[in-house]
Scaffold this active site. Structure first.
Site, PDB file in Angstrom:
ATOM      1  N   GLY A  37       0.838  -1.205   0.000  1.00  8.16           N
ATOM      2  CA  GLY A  37       0.000   0.000   0.000  1.00  8.16           C
ATOM      3  C   GLY A  37       0.868   1.248   0.000  1.00  8.16           C
ATOM      4  CB  ALA A  38       4.398   1.719  -1.087  1.00  7.11           C
ATOM      5  CB  THR A  39       0.906   4.275  -4.366  1.00  3.74           C
ATOM      6  OG1 THR A  39      -0.019   3.178  -4.364  1.00  3.74           O
ATOM      7  CG2 THR A  39       2.139   3.920  -5.162  1.00  3.74           C
ATOM      8  N   GLY A  40      -0.454   4.549  -1.161  1.00  4.05           N
ATOM      9  CA  GLY A  40      -1.707   4.975  -0.520  1.00  4.05           C
ATOM     10  C   GLY A  40      -1.514   6.202   0.354  1.00  4.05           C
ATOM     11  CG  ASP A  41      -4.318   9.428   2.836  1.00  2.00           C
ATOM     12  OD1 ASP A  41      -4.180  10.549   2.317  1.00  2.00           O
ATOM     13  OD2 ASP A  41      -4.562   9.260   4.044  1.00  2.00           O
ATOM     14  CB  ALA A  43       2.296   4.476   2.357  1.00  2.00           C
ATOM     15  CG  ASP A 114      -3.765  -7.087  -8.330  1.00  2.00           C
ATOM     16  OD1 ASP A 114      -4.068  -7.322  -7.144  1.00  2.00           O
ATOM     17  OD2 ASP A 114      -4.598  -6.792  -9.206  1.00  2.00           O
ATOM     18  CG  HIS A 262      -7.699   6.286  17.329  1.00  5.09           C
ATOM     19  ND1 HIS A 262      -6.670   5.410  17.124  1.00  5.09           N
ATOM     20  CD2 HIS A 262      -7.949   6.857  16.123  1.00  5.09           C
ATOM     21  CE1 HIS A 262      -6.299   5.456  15.852  1.00  5.09           C
ATOM     22  NE2 HIS A 262      -7.065   6.316  15.226  1.00  5.09           N
TER      23      HIS A 262
HETATM   24  N1  NDP Z   1      -5.178   7.139   5.519  1.00  2.00           N
HETATM   25  C1  NDP Z   1      -5.223   7.260   6.821  1.00  2.00           C
HETATM   26  O1  NDP Z   1      -5.156   8.345   7.403  1.00  2.00           O
HETATM   27  C2  NDP Z   1      -5.359   6.045   7.657  1.00  2.00           C
HETATM   28  C3  NDP Z   1      -5.454   4.786   7.103  1.00  2.00           C
HETATM   29  N2  NDP Z   1      -5.533   3.691   7.915  1.00  2.00           N
HETATM   30  C4  NDP Z   1      -5.618   2.340   7.330  1.00  2.00           C
HETATM   31  O2  NDP Z   1      -4.503   2.105   6.494  1.00  2.00           O
HETATM   32  C5  NDP Z   1      -4.878   1.271   5.430  1.00  2.00           C
HETATM   33  C6  NDP Z   1      -4.552   1.978   4.110  1.00  2.00           C
HETATM   34  O3  NDP Z   1      -5.301   3.174   4.063  1.00  2.00           O
HETATM   35  P1  NDP Z   1      -5.033   4.294   2.970  1.00  2.00           P
HETATM   36  O4  NDP Z   1      -3.595   4.488   2.742  1.00  2.00           O
HETATM   37  O5  NDP Z   1      -5.862   5.440   3.377  1.00  2.00           O
HETATM   38  O6  NDP Z   1      -5.680   3.618   1.671  1.00  2.00           O
HETATM   39  P2  NDP Z   1      -5.548   4.057   0.153  1.00  2.00           P
HETATM   40  O7  NDP Z   1      -6.797   3.627  -0.520  1.00  2.00           O
HETATM   41  O8  NDP Z   1      -5.101   5.459   0.021  1.00  2.00           O
HETATM   42  O9  NDP Z   1      -4.350   3.142  -0.382  1.00  2.00           O
HETATM   43  C7  NDP Z   1      -4.500   1.769  -0.577  1.00  2.00           C
HETATM   44  C8  NDP Z   1      -3.182   1.206  -1.053  1.00  2.00           C
HETATM   45  O10 NDP Z   1      -3.348  -0.190  -1.261  1.00  2.00           O
HETATM   46  C9  NDP Z   1      -2.896  -0.519  -2.570  1.00  2.00           C
HETATM   47  N3  NDP Z   1      -3.677  -1.639  -3.095  1.00  2.00           N
HETATM   48  C10 NDP Z   1      -5.019  -1.791  -3.088  1.00  2.00           C
HETATM   49  N4  NDP Z   1      -5.352  -2.965  -3.644  1.00  2.00           N
HETATM   50  C11 NDP Z   1      -4.189  -3.559  -3.998  1.00  2.00           C
HETATM   51  C12 NDP Z   1      -3.867  -4.792  -4.619  1.00  2.00           C
HETATM   52  N5  NDP Z   1      -4.815  -5.663  -5.000  1.00  2.00           N
HETATM   53  N6  NDP Z   1      -2.567  -5.100  -4.795  1.00  2.00           N
HETATM   54  C13 NDP Z   1      -1.599  -4.238  -4.423  1.00  2.00           C
HETATM   55  N7  NDP Z   1      -1.846  -3.069  -3.848  1.00  2.00           N
HETATM   56  C14 NDP Z   1      -3.123  -2.727  -3.642  1.00  2.00           C
HETATM   57  C15 NDP Z   1      -3.113   0.731  -3.381  1.00  2.00           C
HETATM   58  O11 NDP Z   1      -2.279   0.670  -4.504  1.00  2.00           O
HETATM   59  P3  NDP Z   1      -2.612   1.468  -5.864  1.00  2.00           P
HETATM   60  O12 NDP Z   1      -2.592   2.910  -5.487  1.00  2.00           O
HETATM   61  O13 NDP Z   1      -1.477   1.111  -6.728  1.00  2.00           O
HETATM   62  O14 NDP Z   1      -3.946   0.994  -6.316  1.00  2.00           O
HETATM   63  C16 NDP Z   1      -2.685   1.799  -2.371  1.00  2.00           C
HETATM   64  O15 NDP Z   1      -1.290   1.877  -2.353  1.00  2.00           O
HETATM   65  C17 NDP Z   1      -6.364   0.972   5.602  1.00  2.00           C
HETATM   66  O16 NDP Z   1      -6.487  -0.220   6.330  1.00  2.00           O
HETATM   67  C18 NDP Z   1      -6.839   2.134   6.454  1.00  2.00           C
HETATM   68  O17 NDP Z   1      -7.962   1.812   7.205  1.00  2.00           O
HETATM   69  C19 NDP Z   1      -5.488   3.807   9.274  1.00  2.00           C
HETATM   70  C20 NDP Z   1      -5.386   5.022   9.873  1.00  2.00           C
HETATM   71  C21 NDP Z   1      -5.364   6.251   9.140  1.00  2.00           C
HETATM   72  O1  LIG Z   2      -7.129   6.656  12.516  1.00  2.00           O
HETATM   73  C1  LIG Z   2      -7.560   7.730  12.195  1.00  2.00           C
HETATM   74  O2  LIG Z   2      -7.083   8.838  12.814  1.00  2.00           O
HETATM   75  C2  LIG Z   2      -7.182  10.118  12.214  1.00  2.00           C
HETATM   76  C3  LIG Z   2      -6.931  11.139  13.329  1.00  2.00           C
HETATM   77  O3  LIG Z   2      -5.613  10.979  13.816  1.00  2.00           O
HETATM   78  P1  LIG Z   2      -4.819  12.195  14.439  1.00  2.00           P
HETATM   79  O4  LIG Z   2      -3.516  11.623  14.827  1.00  2.00           O
HETATM   80  O5  LIG Z   2      -4.722  13.261  13.386  1.00  2.00           O
HETATM   81  O6  LIG Z   2      -5.627  12.678  15.616  1.00  2.00           O
HETATM   82  C4  LIG Z   2      -8.533  10.338  11.583  1.00  2.00           C
HETATM   83  O7  LIG Z   2      -8.527  11.543  10.835  1.00  2.00           O
HETATM   84  C5  LIG Z   2      -8.855   9.188  10.651  1.00  2.00           C
HETATM   85  O8  LIG Z   2     -10.184   9.336  10.152  1.00  2.00           O
HETATM   86  C6  LIG Z   2      -8.755   7.857  11.362  1.00  2.00           C
HETATM   87  O9  LIG Z   2      -8.849   6.795  10.412  1.00  2.00           O
END
Ligand code: NDP
Ligand SMILES: O=C1O[C@H](COP(=O)(O)O)[C@@H](O)[C@H](O)[C@H]1O
Length: 509
Positions: A37-41, A43, A114, A262
């Site tokens: 999930g390295a490209t996700g929010d 990470a 994937d 939390h």
């Molecule tokens: N964002 C936040 O503030 C927080 C997130 N979390 C948790 O962290 C986790 C990730 O959240 P977040 O980063 O927001 O999610 P995103 O949707 O932003 O990112 C998901 C990531 O997973 C990858 N992905 C999804 N499906 C596949 C697949 N089949 N194979 C390989 N890679 C895949 C995506 O890759 P690609 O972009 O290439 O599709 C992307 O890098 C969740 O469990 C969320 O609940 C917890 C606390 C706070």
């Molecule tokens: O886990 C989460 O936390 C954030 C809030 O974290 P904080 O460190 O900024 O207080 C929240 O925005 C998000 O919805 C939730 O998934």
């Protein structure tokens, strides 16, 4: 963006002896961290910046490796550009030193797979080290429904060796059953002591300070019970909306997103018995006793014990803010963006003490705090005309981190006896000059060090879900609606009424 770590330092008042936790910078052993999930929010916003900061402080050895994994096609250079851009956006370009960044990037690699496609996995097996001795961390920053499958993939490729450990992001599942199934799936590959379930609140400095405040001082313990405490409030308020996470959030809501993890962790740390040591299982065993003692919320009491809310158009910090439905671009949704709960712990220490939990998006300001409201003095000697305010302990977790004990003091002057309420103020900014690490920085290094103390044990997560499931089921059965509240306010008025009906009120910030 989180405010933690961005402390305003009042240098004039800093005592040289309070320069912080230098042991935090003791280098960890070299490791290989694979971030799914390295490209996700998460990470981009939290994990990579955290690793960079630890690297700059010399905690991460240069022989370590960080492998980003996701399904998007990127070259290594493109991936590094993405995390650079995001670092600058979220942390500020002025906090980045180009030379250190270059050295940090030398650790980074990127692999496109994937995870649901078995054939893709060989690319990962090729990219990681063959050493069985290197500490290897698999960080699953991915939707939880994929955790079990990823663990199976790691096993199939022979990557889950003895020194490997897995980090699971919250929320684990969406209810008890799904959490149980995920935990079962992960347990088929990793033993419990190799599973790090993250709740980033546990990595916050001020949350760890709860343990020091309660168990490093003798003053509070005799008063820390229903004899002296009237009620407890735990507020985690945010002024942001659901930002770019609407799809996830609409399926989750505030109860699953914040309370299940939390807020319940904060409740446990505030109310548990003293553990016999800081050992991971000693602390976690005390926390789970609290979770098991929480009175169930059912269809009979859910209306009086909970308030659900959803923000509508309003103003936050002087600017207009959209309502939730507009943010999501949908016509209807009953997902709660605010929840207030009156909880009670059924044990000798806490019976009869309401514990009010409150969290929401687009509230008036971002603030997390725990308020311990003490009972009034049993008898006032100052006469009917003089108000004696009960003592209050405010533990401000973020921002403006501080512990304030509000006490009554005589206002100076000859004109009669006047009382004034003033705080004894232990402010972090006034006392500590160091930049203290973001929660993720500490937690990531703890994973490498093998320190499970700040991570949730399986039974804790499942017990928290059992309690939340009661509320979710009761909402479903009673059809309890999310009440509208204006963006920029502190939730529906019903949340104030819930306390007022029993003679309580939320503390003013
Ligand atoms: N964002 C936040 O503030 C927080 C997130 N979390 C948790 O962290 C986790 C990730 O959240 P977040 O980063 O927001 O999610 P995103 O949707 O932003 O990112 C998901 C990531 O997973 C990858 N992905 C999804 N499906 C596949 C697949 N089949 N194979 C390989 N890679 C895949 C995506 O890759 P690609 O972009 O290439 O599709 C992307 O890098 C969740 O469990 C969320 O609940 C917890 C606390 C706070
Ligand atoms: O886990 C989460 O936390 C954030 C809030 O974290 P904080 O460190 O900024 O207080 C929240 O925005 C998000 O919805 C939730 O998934």
């Amino acid at each position: 963006m989180s405010d933690i770590g961005k402390v305003t330092v009042n240098k004039a008042k800093i005592d040289k002896n309070t320069e912080g936790d230098r042991s935090a910078f003791v280098p960890v052993s070299p490791f290989e961290m694979v971030i799914f999930g390295a490209t996700g929010d998460l990470a981009r916003r939290k994990i990579f910046p955290a690793l960079y900061h630890r690297f700059v402080d010399g905690q991460i050895p240069k022989s370590s490796r960080i492998v980003g994994v996701s399904r998007s096609e990127h070259s290594r250079e493109e991936f590094i550009d993405i995390i650079h851009k995001n670092y600058c956006e979220f942390e500020g370009a002025d906090t980045l030193d180009e030379k250190s960044w270059k050295a940090f990037c030398a650790l980074i690699d990127y692999v496109k797979i994937d995870v649901v496609n078995d054939k893709d996995w060989s690319a990962l097996a090729k990219a990681v080290s063959k050493s069985q001795d290197l500490i290897r961390v698999f960080y699953l920053a991915m939707p939880p429904s994929m955790f079990s499958g990823i663990c199976q993939g790691l096993k199939r490729e022979g990557l889950a060796h003895e020194k490997a450990r897995v980090v699971l992001e919250k929320p684990i599942g969406t209810d008890f059953d799904s959490a149980h199934a995920i935990n079962e799936g992960v347990a088929q590959v990793f033993e419990e002591n190799r599973i790090y379930r993250i709740d980033h609140y546990l990595g916050k400095e001020t949350v760890q300070n709860l343990l020091v405040l309660r168990f490093g001082n003798v003053l509070l313990e005799p008063l820390w019970n229903s004899n002296a405490i009237k009620h407890i409030e735990i507020t985690v308020a945010e002024n942001i909306g659901v930002s770019g996470r609407g799809a996830y959030y609409d399926g989750a809501g505030a109860l699953r997103d914040m309370v299940q993890n939390h807020l319940l962790q904060l409740l446990c740390l505030s109310t548990m018995e003293a553990p016999s040591s800081l050992g991971a299982d000693d602390v976690r065993t005390e926390k789970i006793k609290v979770l098991r003692a929480l009175e169930r919320i059912t269809v009979e009491n859910v209306q009086s014990r909970t308030v659900r809310g959803q923000y509508t158009n309003g103003r936050v910090n002087g600017e207009t803010a959209n309502g939730y439905l507009v943010d999501l671009d949908v016509d209807e949704s009953n997902t709660e963006t605010f929840v207030a709960i009156k909880a009670e712990i059924q044990n000798w220490r806490w019976a009869g003490v309401p514990i009010y939990l409150r969290t929401g998006k687009r509230m008036s300001s971002k603030r997390s705090e725990i308020v311990i409201q003490f009972k009034p003095v049993p008898h006032s000697i100052f006469g009917d005309d003089t108000k004696v305010n009960p003592n209050k302990l405010v533990i401000r977790l973020q921002p403006d981190e501080a512990v304030k004990l509000f006490m009554e003091i005589k206002e100076p002057g000859a004109g009669g006896l006047r009382l004034k309420t003033l705080p004894l103020n232990l402010s972090y900014a006034a006392n500590f000059a160091v930049r203290y690490p973001d929660a993720y920085e500490r937690l990531l290094m703890d994973v490498v060090r093998g320190n499970l103390g700040l991570f949730m044990r399986r039974d804790e997560v499942e017990a928290a879900w059992r309690w939340c499931d009661g509320i979710l089921e009761a909402w479903e059965k009673t059809g309890q609606e999310a009440m509208p509240y204006f963006a920029g306010t502190d939730g529906p008025r019903a949340a104030d009424k819930m306390l007022a009906e029993v003679g309580d009120a939320w503390s003013e910030s």
